[in-house]
Design a protein around this motif. Structure first.
Motif, PDB file in Angstrom:
ATOM      1  N   VAL A  26       0.865  -1.182   0.000  1.00 10.54           N
ATOM      2  CA  VAL A  26       0.000   0.000   0.000  1.00 10.54           C
ATOM      3  C   VAL A  26       0.901   1.231   0.000  1.00 10.54           C
ATOM      4  CG1 VAL A  26      -1.871   1.212   1.175  1.00 10.54           C
ATOM      5  CG2 VAL A  26      -1.690  -1.281   1.341  1.00 10.54           C
ATOM      6  N   ARG A  27       0.569   2.214  -0.818  1.00 11.24           N
ATOM      7  CA  ARG A  27       1.392   3.412  -0.934  1.00 11.24           C
ATOM      8  C   ARG A  27       0.567   4.670  -0.649  1.00 11.24           C
ATOM      9  NH1 ARG A  27       4.023   2.017  -6.871  1.00 11.24           N
ATOM     10  NH2 ARG A  27       5.096   0.076  -6.274  1.00 11.24           N
ATOM     11  N   ALA A  28       1.217   5.625  -0.011  1.00  7.02           N
ATOM     12  CA  ALA A  28       0.584   6.922   0.227  1.00  7.02           C
ATOM     13  C   ALA A  28       1.659   8.000   0.243  1.00  7.02           C
ATOM     14  CB  ALA A  28      -0.183   6.928   1.545  1.00  7.02           C
ATOM     15  N   HIS A  29       1.338   9.143  -0.334  1.00  4.40           N
ATOM     16  CA  HIS A  29       2.242  10.289  -0.248  1.00  4.40           C
ATOM     17  C   HIS A  29       2.149  10.858   1.155  1.00  4.40           C
ATOM     18  CE1 HIS A  29       3.486  14.541  -0.704  1.00  4.40           C
ATOM     19  NE2 HIS A  29       4.391  14.006  -1.512  1.00  4.40           N
TER      20      HIS A  29
ATOM     21  N   ILE B 201      -6.214  10.971   3.290  1.00  6.67           N
ATOM     22  CA  ILE B 201      -7.036  11.380   2.160  1.00  6.67           C
ATOM     23  C   ILE B 201      -7.216  10.209   1.207  1.00  6.67           C
ATOM     24  CG2 ILE B 201      -7.140  12.868   0.116  1.00  6.67           C
ATOM     25  CD1 ILE B 201      -5.768  15.052   1.705  1.00  6.67           C
ATOM     26  N   VAL B 202      -8.474   9.920   0.878  1.00  9.61           N
ATOM     27  CA  VAL B 202      -8.816   8.857  -0.069  1.00  9.61           C
ATOM     28  C   VAL B 202      -9.358   9.543  -1.329  1.00  9.61           C
ATOM     29  CG1 VAL B 202     -10.082   6.712  -0.407  1.00  9.61           C
ATOM     30  CG2 VAL B 202      -9.448   7.422   1.913  1.00  9.61           C
ATOM     31  N   PRO B 203      -8.565   9.590  -2.396  1.00 10.05           N
ATOM     32  CA  PRO B 203      -8.942  10.377  -3.574  1.00 10.05           C
ATOM     33  C   PRO B 203     -10.129   9.798  -4.341  1.00 10.05           C
ATOM     34  CG  PRO B 203      -6.567   9.971  -3.510  1.00 10.05           C
ATOM     35  CD  PRO B 203      -7.209   9.053  -2.503  1.00 10.05           C
ATOM     36  N   PRO B 204     -10.672  10.598  -5.276  1.00  7.49           N
ATOM     37  CA  PRO B 204     -11.810  10.155  -6.089  1.00  7.49           C
ATOM     38  C   PRO B 204     -11.352   9.289  -7.257  1.00  7.49           C
ATOM     39  CG  PRO B 204     -11.200  12.366  -6.712  1.00  7.49           C
ATOM     40  CD  PRO B 204     -10.300  11.994  -5.557  1.00  7.49           C
ATOM     41  N   GLY B 205     -12.309   8.934  -8.101  1.00  9.72           N
ATOM     42  CA  GLY B 205     -11.998   8.182  -9.299  1.00  9.72           C
ATOM     43  C   GLY B 205     -11.070   8.932 -10.231  1.00  9.72           C
ATOM     44  N   MET B 206     -10.329   8.177 -11.055  1.00  3.84           N
ATOM     45  CA  MET B 206      -9.399   8.724 -12.051  1.00  3.84           C
ATOM     46  C   MET B 206      -8.260   9.513 -11.415  1.00  3.84           C
ATOM     47  SD  MET B 206     -10.491   7.695 -15.054  1.00  3.84           S
ATOM     48  CE  MET B 206      -9.803   8.776 -16.303  1.00  3.84           C
ATOM     49  N   ASP B 207      -7.993   9.272 -10.143  1.00  2.00           N
ATOM     50  CA  ASP B 207      -6.969  10.050  -9.426  1.00  2.00           C
ATOM     51  C   ASP B 207      -6.010   9.095  -8.731  1.00  2.00           C
ATOM     52  OD1 ASP B 207      -5.442  11.778  -7.880  1.00  2.00           O
ATOM     53  OD2 ASP B 207      -7.148  12.973  -7.232  1.00  2.00           O
ATOM     54  N   ASP B 208      -4.734   9.204  -9.081  1.00  2.00           N
ATOM     55  CA  ASP B 208      -3.705   8.386  -8.437  1.00  2.00           C
ATOM     56  C   ASP B 208      -3.119   9.063  -7.199  1.00  2.00           C
ATOM     57  OD1 ASP B 208      -2.240  10.423  -9.575  1.00  2.00           O
ATOM     58  OD2 ASP B 208      -1.066   9.132 -10.903  1.00  2.00           O
ATOM     59  N   GLY B 209      -3.795  10.110  -6.744  1.00  2.00           N
ATOM     60  CA  GLY B 209      -3.344  10.865  -5.578  1.00  2.00           C
ATOM     61  C   GLY B 209      -2.764  12.212  -5.929  1.00  2.00           C
ATOM     62  N   THR B 210      -2.321  12.377  -7.177  1.00  2.00           N
ATOM     63  CA  THR B 210      -1.682  13.632  -7.565  1.00  2.00           C
ATOM     64  C   THR B 210      -2.671  14.792  -7.618  1.00  2.00           C
ATOM     65  OG1 THR B 210      -1.969  13.056  -9.897  1.00  2.00           O
ATOM     66  CG2 THR B 210       0.116  12.450  -8.874  1.00  2.00           C
TER      67      THR B 210
ATOM     68  N   VAL C 226      -1.843  10.881   1.531  1.00  2.00           N
ATOM     69  CA  VAL C 226      -2.742  10.794   0.384  1.00  2.00           C
ATOM     70  C   VAL C 226      -2.599   9.395  -0.204  1.00  2.00           C
ATOM     71  CG1 VAL C 226      -3.430  11.763  -1.830  1.00  2.00           C
ATOM     72  CG2 VAL C 226      -2.465  13.257  -0.070  1.00  2.00           C
ATOM     73  N   LEU C 227      -3.615   8.601  -0.039  1.00  2.00           N
ATOM     74  CA  LEU C 227      -3.575   7.207  -0.469  1.00  2.00           C
ATOM     75  C   LEU C 227      -3.537   7.103  -1.995  1.00  2.00           C
ATOM     76  CD1 LEU C 227      -3.818   4.277   0.727  1.00  2.00           C
ATOM     77  CD2 LEU C 227      -6.273   4.452   0.269  1.00  2.00           C
ATOM     78  N   HIS C 228      -2.665   6.240  -2.490  1.00  2.00           N
ATOM     79  CA  HIS C 228      -2.715   5.863  -3.900  1.00  2.00           C
ATOM     80  C   HIS C 228      -3.588   4.621  -3.953  1.00  2.00           C
ATOM     81  CE1 HIS C 228      -0.377   5.139  -7.931  1.00  2.00           C
ATOM     82  NE2 HIS C 228      -1.684   5.102  -8.071  1.00  2.00           N
ATOM     83  N   ARG C 229      -4.854   4.823  -4.223  1.00  2.00           N
ATOM     84  CA  ARG C 229      -5.827   3.738  -4.113  1.00  2.00           C
ATOM     85  C   ARG C 229      -5.473   2.556  -5.017  1.00  2.00           C
ATOM     86  NH1 ARG C 229     -11.662   5.926  -5.187  1.00  2.00           N
ATOM     87  NH2 ARG C 229     -12.082   3.686  -4.950  1.00  2.00           N
TER      88      ARG C 229
END
Length: 265
Positions: free
Chosen positions: A12-15, A25-34, A51-54
């Motif tokens: 599992v990766r997160a910035h 932070i759990v980002p929305p669709g189409m978002d790798d966290g950036t 910021v989770l990289h889902r």
């Protein structure tokens, strides 16, 4: 970069930025966290922000995955942290954040969500999902995203067509589009879950934009009637993408809410 191993052995990766109380932070669709860099930068002045990289949007991992897989990823993160956090999620990430609050309530002081597509009278994809899945299978991610944005999100047809064209033009978007459709399928697999959030005792902030599709506002209102302890904030002049349209304002709303939640904890 923060890394930890999930229950099934997936990394599992997160910035990771800032210091202090933790905001996940759990980002929305189409978002790798950036897409949440500006919000994270503003929050990291006073908080430690992950910021989770889902998993659903990790192009280095197989697709699809379930919400159960992503909940397990969040569980691994908070267990590694060894302290309670605030969880914030946007859109499908907001729905996932609510499910995390329900599944692992002792991990969080509070939660905040931006326009989660919790189903009311129909599922997120519903009758439109098969057509989007067929478009993906046929190698037409732009068409799949046009169906998603027009028929599921409720954007005007002209805007949905434009998004479909953009997806076709940009390689990263082409690769992410099937993940978005898989994300919708993962939400639909949960069924109708609104009543399950009645058990949440942690405070939850419901955030929306006054220019978003009205069905998203209706979902926030429905959540406010179900949740034991909730508050609502409307970001004026914003639609479904306040992380890019008003990152400072969004960060300020999250930070103010978290400060109140910590004082009452």
């Amino acid at each position: 970069m923060f890394t930890v191993t999930s229950a099934d052995g997936t990394e599992v990766r997160a910035h990771d930025s800032g210091s202090g109380p933790v905001i996940l932070i759990v980002p929305p669709g189409m978002d790798d966290g950036t897409g949440y860099r500006k919000v994270a930068a503003a929050l990291s002045e006073s908080y430690r922000v992950l910021v989770l990289h889902r998993r659903q949007y990790r192009l280095d991992l197989p697709s699809p995955c379930s919400f159960a897989d992503e909940i397990a990823d969040v569980k691994a993160v908070v267990e590694e942290l060894g302290e309670k956090a605030l969880i914030f999620g946007h859109s499908s990430g907001g729905y996932l954040a609510l499910e995390c609050l329900a599944a692992i309530p002792k991990a969080f002081y509070a939660g905040a969500v931006y326009e989660p597509p919790v189903p009311l009278d129909r599922l997120a994809g519903g009758e439109f999902l098969p057509a989007a899945q067929r478009a993906v299978a046929a190698g037409h991610p732009g068409k799949a995203m046009q169906i998603f944005t027009r028929d599921m999100v409720g954007l005007p047809p002209w805007q949905a067509r434009l998004i479909g064209v953009l997806v076709g033009l940009f390689p990263k978007m082409r690769r992410m589009a099937p993940r978005q459709i898989a994300d919708v399928a993962a939400m639909d697999a949960l069924g109708f879950r609104l009543s399950s959030f009645q058990s949440l005792s942690a405070p939850v902030l419901l955030i929306g934009g006054d220019r978003s599709p009205r069905h998203l506002d209706a979902r926030l209102d429905a959540l406010s009637r179900v949740l034991q302890n909730s508050d609502q904030v409307v970001l004026r002049g914003q639609g479904h993408s306040a992380q890019s349209g008003a990152p400072q304002e969004l960060a300020a709303a999250i930070a103010a809410f978290y400060s109140r939640a910590l004082l009452s904890a």
